[in-house]
Scaffold this active site. Sequence first.
Site, mmCIF file in Angstrom:
data_model
loop_
_atom_site.group_PDB
_atom_site.id
_atom_site.type_symbol
_atom_site.label_atom_id
_atom_site.label_comp_id
_atom_site.label_asym_id
_atom_site.label_seq_id
_atom_site.Cartn_x
_atom_site.Cartn_y
_atom_site.Cartn_z
ATOM 1 N N ASN A 62 -23.071 -7.870 -8.010
ATOM 2 C CA ASN A 62 -23.136 -8.839 -9.096
ATOM 3 C C ASN A 62 -22.298 -10.056 -8.713
ATOM 4 O OD1 ASN A 62 -23.823 -9.927 -11.549
ATOM 5 N ND2 ASN A 62 -22.578 -8.530 -12.786
ATOM 6 N N HIS B 82 -20.446 -14.186 -5.031
ATOM 7 C CA HIS B 82 -21.262 -12.996 -5.238
ATOM 8 C C HIS B 82 -20.622 -11.845 -4.481
ATOM 9 C CE1 HIS B 82 -24.950 -10.708 -6.156
ATOM 10 N NE2 HIS B 82 -24.689 -10.117 -4.993
ATOM 11 N N CYS B 83 -20.309 -10.776 -5.185
ATOM 12 C CA CYS B 83 -19.593 -9.647 -4.597
ATOM 13 C C CYS B 83 -20.561 -8.493 -4.360
ATOM 14 C CB CYS B 83 -18.452 -9.201 -5.518
ATOM 15 S SG CYS B 83 -17.500 -7.807 -4.865
ATOM 16 N N ILE B 84 -20.710 -8.093 -3.086
ATOM 17 C CA ILE B 84 -21.628 -7.007 -2.777
ATOM 18 C C ILE B 84 -21.073 -5.657 -3.213
ATOM 19 C CG2 ILE B 84 -22.676 -8.255 -0.856
ATOM 20 C CD1 ILE B 84 -20.939 -6.681 1.058
#
Length: 429
Positions: free
Chosen positions: A191, A185-187
């Site tokens: 997403n 999960h990429c902040i």
Amino acid sequence: MGTVATIALTVLAISFMVFVTFFGRLPALRRTPIAWLYRLIWIHLPNALTSLDRRFTGGRVTTSCTRFFNYMMYDRHPTVLIFFLALLLGGEALYLPPAWPQLSTLHKTMGTIAMALPYLFLYLSAASDPGGVTPANHAAEMARYPYDFTLFYPGAVCATCQHLKPARSKHCSVCRRCVARCDHHCIFINNCVGAGNQHWFLLLLLSTAVLTLYGGVLGVHLMAAQMRARFPYWTLLPWRADGGRGMPITDWLIVWSWGMQNGGRGNGGGVWMAAVTLLALMTSPLVWALLGYHLWLVYCGTTTNESMKWSDWQADMDEGLVWKRKMDPGRMKDVTVEPAWTRWPVEAEQVMVRTNDGKPPVGKDLAGYGEWEAVWRLKDIENLYDLGFWDNLVDVCSPYFMFRDPHVPVAEGRLKRKKKRRAKKIYLA
């Protein structure tokens, strides 16, 4: 020079902290100073501060900081995405006014394209479905990859979604759903990165890396041109200045100071263009490192999530707790938990298990056949999801590409693909 130096040191410190945070926990760096700094910054110092806080305030400060950190890192909100956009927009707003009049038509065209692409790929990465597993597509996702009987076993049920977990999927606690071929999960994009948007994420990293490098090098070129016009004996390399006789480093830095203040042709924006140039040059290695890391994952046929699982396997191998044996190619499958797969050209050739006592496992319900063999190194086992770099890249860029004709016998596809497999130290990912 004071303002520029302050900005440079601040950017350098932030970039270094981000690098240590992202890469300090990777298995490949476990015995390096980067891992030591990661443990110092994110484990030992917080533990020490927590102890002090419990002693003097009863833990109130720690509780508040923990809540804020968990909100920033483990809750879905666009704060970091907005910060990333503000960094791009603010940097370009400060950089372009003094730089644009000095650019040729070619650089104006190339610069416009370089600036536009990160926004495009950021939108596609953030707005695209990363591959969420829903009741409507569950059957298709179950058939996307075969189970490897090492990282992923058939029959596993997601405790939150209450459905069978497809191979290579992971439940994201932030997005609150299972994601097919979940990487992380990429902040920065608010997403997940998964089967549906990993190609856009790689292009985002590539375009951002090119933009920072291009902007940094171009900024240095513009400032150097102004410095050479004002000080003809000066060059970028101090030992080549003054016709090859060189110049003292102090004089060379003084000229640099003048160039950073006046790089915008005296229109008052030179210092800001210099600051953004330094920002671009200092952050560019970090972005290129992230891109290189994710391309290495593609080369290994794995994901960030899976690389951590491989690291756990290696830790158990070091203790002599891992065993493997062959998988029966003619075994009967329970189609209720292991449906027929149609696109992947190979299936599992081995079964891997852990034991608590270091002795071979026993039990008639264990998959595979033959004698159990102790495993001590990851390179001695097969990664089912590694087809070679180019096919791995095709899988990332075209997740629904058919690697084989479902009417061709599996054995034929296996023989063709097996020649392309290589033993890789997956834990380095």
